[in-house]
Design an enzyme around this catalytic site. Sequence first.
Site, PDB file in Angstrom:
ATOM      1  CB  SER A 177      -0.870   0.056   1.416  1.00 16.28           C
ATOM      2  OG  SER A 177      -2.178  -0.844   0.957  1.00 16.28           O
ATOM      3  CE  LYS A 181      -4.034   0.927  -0.987  1.00 20.19           C
ATOM      4  NZ  LYS A 181      -4.478   0.369   0.259  1.00 20.19           N
ATOM      5  CE1 TYR A 215      -5.003  -1.308  -4.520  1.00 20.80           C
ATOM      6  CE2 TYR A 215      -5.467  -3.783  -4.276  1.00 20.80           C
ATOM      7  CZ  TYR A 215      -5.276  -2.632  -3.628  1.00 20.80           C
ATOM      8  OH  TYR A 215      -5.255  -2.601  -2.231  1.00 20.80           O
ATOM      9  CE1 TYR A 238      -3.298  -0.249   4.934  1.00 19.97           C
ATOM     10  CE2 TYR A 238      -1.892  -0.559   6.821  1.00 19.97           C
ATOM     11  CZ  TYR A 238      -2.182  -0.568   5.309  1.00 19.97           C
ATOM     12  OH  TYR A 238      -1.560  -1.198   4.241  1.00 19.97           O
ATOM     13  CB  VAL A 295       0.095  -5.641   4.530  1.00 16.60           C
ATOM     14  CG1 VAL A 295      -1.226  -4.879   5.096  1.00 16.60           C
ATOM     15  CG2 VAL A 295      -0.316  -5.872   3.268  1.00 16.60           C
TER      16      VAL A 295
END
Length: 304
Positions: free
Chosen positions: A64, A67, A187, A240, A258
Amino acid sequence: MQFQPILDQINEEIRPLLGQAGTVASYIPALARVPAAQFGIALRTCDGQQAAAGDAASPFSIQSVSKLFTLTLAMQHMGEALWQRIGREPSGNPFNSLVQLENEQGKPRNPFINAGAIAVADRLLSHGDARRDILALMASLAGEPIAFDEEVAASEAATGFRNIALANFMKSFGKIDHPVDAVLDVYFHQCALRMSCTQLARAAAFLCRDGAHPQDGLPAITSERQTRRINALMLTCGTYDAAGDVAFSIGLPCKSGVGGGIVAVVPDRLTLAVWSPALDATGNSLLGMKALELFVAKTGLSVF
């Protein structure tokens, strides 16, 4: 300030803690096999100085953390229009929550939860070859070729049932334009980017330079205003549903993944990348967060 001795001290303090707590991301088979007892830390200052310690040269799946880079690409392409389908608020829920997405009619709360990043991937497909563009951006920022880990991408595609559900859910609400399979292919590959702490600290350096390219003389990556907004989203949404605790204990914009990586930004000073695969209950690197706390304590650097 001399940063190399500080990173060496942090590495010395973290090493005895390796393997004592936390668990690797077991729901992605390729990540479940990563040895947990690893730690790396690297930084790059605004003027190009670099420092690193531990396993800073070891490549890992950035997950992530990617992102923030795909968001950057989408902002380059779309500007303010990007926010018509993606929010900018913290979620307060797990990063792969379906419940919140249904309550909000398929509009992701922010671009850093899984649904938001999938929506960003959809936007990138409207502007060309998304996978090629992601690799080109990363290579430009890092100053060397960057590749996808195809084993990790395949592992995610084979087990990413919740992400498949999120994408189909958004498609049912008319929030996804392209075929779900194509969007998820982008993705899953962006999450499978393979980089080291040293490469990540260099690639994210535009975030501490008001959007200026990490390599002097190349065109700016984002405007000063866009850079502030990315940093703001990292602070409020980048870790998160632990973002409040991270702001409280560390006080820096961060984006975690992660795979155990975290990028942190000290605006106008430096970018920092840490990595340790064992995660806490919120999906953030347990010792990565500890290392960032130590860095802030030793340097006094914070946005507050």
